[in-house]
Design a protein around this motif. Structure first.
Motif, PDB file in Angstrom:
ATOM      1  N   GLY A   1      -2.047  11.977  20.532  1.00 60.54           N
ATOM      2  CA  GLY A   1      -2.852  13.190  20.446  1.00 60.54           C
ATOM      3  C   GLY A   1      -3.644  13.298  19.161  1.00 60.54           C
ATOM      4  O   GLY A   1      -4.747  13.821  19.140  1.00 60.54           O
ATOM      5  N   ASP A   2      -3.096  12.787  18.073  1.00 57.12           N
ATOM      6  CA  ASP A   2      -3.762  12.843  16.773  1.00 57.12           C
ATOM      7  C   ASP A   2      -3.920  11.416  16.250  1.00 57.12           C
ATOM      8  O   ASP A   2      -2.927  10.740  15.985  1.00 57.12           O
ATOM      9  N   THR A   3      -5.148  10.976  16.118  1.00 56.90           N
ATOM     10  CA  THR A   3      -5.413   9.613  15.643  1.00 56.90           C
ATOM     11  C   THR A   3      -5.946   9.596  14.214  1.00 56.90           C
ATOM     12  O   THR A   3      -6.380   8.553  13.731  1.00 56.90           O
ATOM     13  N   ARG A   4      -5.902  10.721  13.555  1.00 57.85           N
ATOM     14  CA  ARG A   4      -6.406  10.782  12.184  1.00 57.85           C
ATOM     15  C   ARG A   4      -5.520   9.976  11.248  1.00 57.85           C
ATOM     16  O   ARG A   4      -4.292  10.009  11.348  1.00 57.85           O
ATOM     17  N   ALA A   5      -6.158   9.277  10.339  1.00 52.38           N
ATOM     18  CA  ALA A   5      -5.440   8.489   9.341  1.00 52.38           C
ATOM     19  C   ALA A   5      -4.878   9.401   8.255  1.00 52.38           C
ATOM     20  O   ALA A   5      -5.431  10.466   7.977  1.00 52.38           O
ATOM     21  N   ASP A   6      -3.809   8.973   7.649  1.00 48.61           N
ATOM     22  CA  ASP A   6      -3.221   9.688   6.521  1.00 48.61           C
ATOM     23  C   ASP A   6      -4.194   9.582   5.343  1.00 48.61           C
ATOM     24  O   ASP A   6      -4.450   8.483   4.846  1.00 48.61           O
ATOM     25  N   PRO A   7      -4.735  10.700   4.875  1.00 43.90           N
ATOM     26  CA  PRO A   7      -5.737  10.628   3.802  1.00 43.90           C
ATOM     27  C   PRO A   7      -5.179  10.151   2.469  1.00 43.90           C
ATOM     28  O   PRO A   7      -5.945   9.755   1.588  1.00 43.90           O
ATOM     29  N   SER A   8      -3.865  10.140   2.294  1.00 42.68           N
ATOM     30  CA  SER A   8      -3.300   9.678   1.026  1.00 42.68           C
ATOM     31  C   SER A   8      -3.141   8.162   0.980  1.00 42.68           C
ATOM     32  O   SER A   8      -2.854   7.601  -0.073  1.00 42.68           O
ATOM     33  N   VAL A   9      -3.348   7.491   2.118  1.00 38.32           N
ATOM     34  CA  VAL A   9      -3.212   6.035   2.172  1.00 38.32           C
ATOM     35  C   VAL A   9      -4.576   5.398   1.978  1.00 38.32           C
ATOM     36  O   VAL A   9      -5.545   5.765   2.642  1.00 38.32           O
ATOM     37  N   ARG A  10      -4.640   4.448   1.078  1.00 32.61           N
ATOM     38  CA  ARG A  10      -5.872   3.689   0.835  1.00 32.61           C
ATOM     39  C   ARG A  10      -5.644   2.276   1.365  1.00 32.61           C
ATOM     40  O   ARG A  10      -4.715   1.584   0.943  1.00 32.61           O
ATOM     41  N   TRP A  11      -6.470   1.856   2.312  1.00 26.93           N
ATOM     42  CA  TRP A  11      -6.364   0.514   2.889  1.00 26.93           C
ATOM     43  C   TRP A  11      -7.111  -0.445   1.978  1.00 26.93           C
ATOM     44  O   TRP A  11      -8.296  -0.268   1.719  1.00 26.93           O
ATOM     45  N   VAL A  12      -6.414  -1.481   1.489  1.00 21.08           N
ATOM     46  CA  VAL A  12      -6.965  -2.311   0.421  1.00 21.08           C
ATOM     47  C   VAL A  12      -7.149  -3.777   0.773  1.00 21.08           C
ATOM     48  O   VAL A  12      -7.604  -4.549  -0.067  1.00 21.08           O
ATOM     49  N   GLY A  13      -6.830  -4.179   1.991  1.00 18.76           N
ATOM     50  CA  GLY A  13      -7.050  -5.580   2.341  1.00 18.76           C
ATOM     51  C   GLY A  13      -6.585  -5.898   3.746  1.00 18.76           C
ATOM     52  O   GLY A  13      -5.634  -5.310   4.243  1.00 18.76           O
ATOM     53  N   LEU A  14      -7.289  -6.822   4.380  1.00 20.10           N
ATOM     54  CA  LEU A  14      -6.978  -7.223   5.748  1.00 20.10           C
ATOM     55  C   LEU A  14      -6.987  -8.737   5.838  1.00 20.10           C
ATOM     56  O   LEU A  14      -7.911  -9.394   5.340  1.00 20.10           O
ATOM     57  N   ASP A  15      -5.976  -9.278   6.494  1.00 20.76           N
ATOM     58  CA  ASP A  15      -5.916 -10.703   6.810  1.00 20.76           C
ATOM     59  C   ASP A  15      -5.683 -10.836   8.305  1.00 20.76           C
ATOM     60  O   ASP A  15      -4.695 -10.292   8.828  1.00 20.76           O
TER      61      ASP A  15
END
Length: 134
Positions: free
Chosen positions: A67-81
């Motif tokens: 129902g809620d797909t919003r990301a947690d605003p306190s989390v910063r995504w810093v890299g993807l492999d």
């Protein structure tokens, strides 16, 4: 904090090293369909990194979307492999993408971690959508 997609310049957060405008930008900002499961997965990561919740919502299969797909605003995504891709090409109906996404939170906690997942993608009405983890 979300970044308006039209204002993001520079390298795409998804890790390809390409400019955002020619990498995930057309999918995240303009809503164009991603041609492969991997491209969709990278664009979804980018949407999380930029705080573009509507892209995450519209690319999640309605059968499995919370129902809620919003990301947690306190989390910063810093890299993807991207670790592995199976299927998910332009002519496929199903594909799997295994990835590792790194995150951090701001001080004072300053936590760091990673999410590792093997995601399943399927075509729905001709467009790739995220079905869920396997």
């Amino acid at each position: 904090m979300s970044i308006p997609t039209g204002r993001h310049t520079g390298t795409c957060p998804c890790g390809t090293g390409r400019p955002y405008a020619v990498c995930c930008g057309p999918y995240v900002s303009d809503g164009l369909p991603a041609p492969t499961a991997e491209a969709l997965m990278r664009s979804r990561y980018t949407a999380y990194a930029l705080g573009v919740d509507d892209h995450v919502f519209r690319t999640w299969h309605p059968r499995t979307r919370p129902g809620d797909t919003r990301a947690d605003p306190s989390v910063r995504w810093v890299g993807l492999d991207v670790l592995d891709v199976s299927g998910g090409a332009e002519d496929d109906e199903e594909g799997f993408v295994e990835f590792r996404a790194r995150w951090s939170t701001p001080a004072p906690d300053g936590q760091q971690g990673e999410q590792r997942e093997r995601s399943r993608f399927v075509r729905r009405a001709g467009r790739w959508v995220y079905l869920g983890p396997t």
